[in-house]
Design an enzyme around this catalytic site. Structure first.
Site, PDB file in Angstrom:
ATOM      1  N   ASP A  83      34.007  74.271  44.766  1.00  0.00           N
ATOM      2  CA  ASP A  83      33.805  73.343  43.644  1.00  0.00           C
ATOM      3  C   ASP A  83      32.445  73.593  42.983  1.00  0.00           C
ATOM      4  OD1 ASP A  83      34.453  71.047  42.097  1.00  0.00           O
ATOM      5  OD2 ASP A  83      33.272  69.772  43.433  1.00  0.00           O
ATOM      6  N   GLU A 135      35.123  75.236  33.550  1.00  0.00           N
ATOM      7  CA  GLU A 135      34.773  74.008  32.833  1.00  0.00           C
ATOM      8  C   GLU A 135      34.246  74.348  31.444  1.00  0.00           C
ATOM      9  OE1 GLU A 135      32.695  71.001  35.070  1.00  0.00           O
ATOM     10  OE2 GLU A 135      31.521  70.365  33.347  1.00  0.00           O
ATOM     11  N   HIS A 177      29.589  62.397  36.331  1.00  0.00           N
ATOM     12  CA  HIS A 177      29.544  62.548  37.793  1.00  0.00           C
ATOM     13  C   HIS A 177      28.688  61.478  38.478  1.00  0.00           C
ATOM     14  CE1 HIS A 177      30.888  66.725  36.944  1.00  0.00           C
ATOM     15  NE2 HIS A 177      31.461  66.609  38.126  1.00  0.00           N
ATOM     16  N   VAL A 228      37.480  63.425  43.121  1.00  0.00           N
ATOM     17  CA  VAL A 228      36.774  62.207  43.566  1.00  0.00           C
ATOM     18  C   VAL A 228      35.848  62.575  44.727  1.00  0.00           C
ATOM     19  CG1 VAL A 228      37.023  59.884  44.531  1.00  0.00           C
ATOM     20  CG2 VAL A 228      38.780  60.773  42.984  1.00  0.00           C
TER      21      VAL A 228
HETATM   22  O1  G3H Z   1      33.714  68.025  41.356  1.00  0.00           O
HETATM   23  C1  G3H Z   1      33.670  66.920  41.934  1.00  0.00           C
HETATM   24  C2  G3H Z   1      33.893  65.696  41.203  1.00  0.00           C
HETATM   25  O2  G3H Z   1      33.873  65.835  39.855  1.00  0.00           O
HETATM   26  C3  G3H Z   1      33.448  64.431  41.843  1.00  0.00           C
HETATM   27  O3  G3H Z   1      32.738  63.557  40.994  1.00  0.00           O
HETATM   28  O4  G3H Z   1      31.441  62.291  42.684  1.00  0.00           O
HETATM   29  O5  G3H Z   1      31.717  61.453  40.386  1.00  0.00           O
HETATM   30  O6  G3H Z   1      33.659  61.481  41.924  1.00  0.00           O
HETATM   31  P1  G3H Z   1      32.367  62.112  41.536  1.00  0.00           P
HETATM   32 ZN    ZN Z   2      32.828  67.707  39.211  1.00  0.00          ZN
END
Ligand code: G3H
Ligand code: ZN
Length: 278
Positions: A83, A135, A177, A228
């Protein structure tokens, strides 16, 4: 079973369900999220971010090999995904290690540089049969500063996918985020316009700031992969805080991990059902 992201995301997009993607920070998270997926009979994405690798002293292998092993033993499809990698070499290491998907995040770069770097990762990943997420239009909050104002233009997004060949695209539609409250207001008309313009499944980042209804509406409008992380950290840490306040003499970390992972498991199972019923 360890599965590729492309086919699972395509089938979720086709049947209008959301695919939950949750961040693995500690190895316990991998088992917890997988158990929740098995209970809900849903596929799940276990994602390890570049930041999580940094937290593990820059070592990818320990957390990754453990997560891959959990995924292989699962009764449901599990994708192991890198990620928010801004480091191309980390993407190549993850692909070589057996990840079934990587996100190359060049959203902070000028558009052309993002395109070129993303295309290089796609070429490397293709040869290994690995999916790539990219992205376009930087989702805010990555540097701790919330900014829900960024938007991805549908025409630019379609061109970006054509130029790079990515399997999924993360787009900016109003989330940010690391939000610890769930009041983000998404632009559902934009999500629908992106879905119509872009030929690959779309990814919603920063979903911790989005309410249950908001996430379901986003899926109905055309989002597929729902990321998430912060929300599940909040569930974990809140449970630990309560447990230790009630049990001040406990010293064995397994004792306080147990209720915290149980709370996360219940929440992930609930989210996966929510996404399936959108
Ligand atoms: O790539 C991971 C997510 O976009 C998580 O974002 O921590 O705001 O849920 P978050
Ligand atoms: Zn993210």
């Amino acid at each position: 079973m360890l599965t590729d992201l492309h086919s699972v995301a395509q089938s979720c997009a086709a049947d209008g369900t959301g695919l939950g993607a949750f961040n693995v920070i500690h190895l316990e998270n991998a088992r917890t999220f997988t158990r929740a997926a098995e209970e809900s009979e849903r596929p799940v994405v276990l994602q390890i971010s570049q930041n999580a690798v940094k937290y593990h002293d820059g070592m990818l292998e320990p957390i990754a090999l453990g997560t891959l092993s959990v995924a292989k033993a699962a009764d449901v499809p599990v994708i192991v995904h890198l990620d928010h990698a801004e480091d191309e070499e980390l993407c190549r290491r993850a692909i070589d290690l057996g990840f079934t998907s990587v996100m190359y995040d060049g959203s902070h770069l000028p558009d052309d540089a993002n395109r070129e770097a993303t295309a290089r990762i796609v070429e490397y990943a293709r040869a290994a049969g690995v999916s790539v997420e990219a992205e376009l239009g930087e989702v805010g909050g990555k540097n701790g500063v919330h900014d829900p104002s960024a938007r991805t233009d549908p025409g630019d997004a379609a061109q970006f996918v054509a130029d790079t060949g990515v399997d999924l695209l993360a787009v900016a539609v109003g989330s940010s985020h690391a939000m610890t409250t769930r009041g983000a207001e998404l632009d559902f008309d934009l999500i629908a316009a992106l879905r119509d313009a872009v030929p690959v499944p779309l990814v919603l980042h920063g979903s911790s700031g989005v309410s249950d209804d908001g996430m379901q509406a986003a899926i109905r409008a055309g989002m597929t992969k729902i990321n998430v992380s912060t929300h599940l950290n909040k569930v974990f840490t809140g449970t630990v805080r309560e447990y230790l306040a009630e049990h001040p003499d406990v010293v064995d970390s397994r004792r306080w991990f147990a209720p915290a992972t149980a709370a996360q498991e219940a929440e992930v199972a609930r989210l996966l059902r929510l996404y399936a019923e959108a």
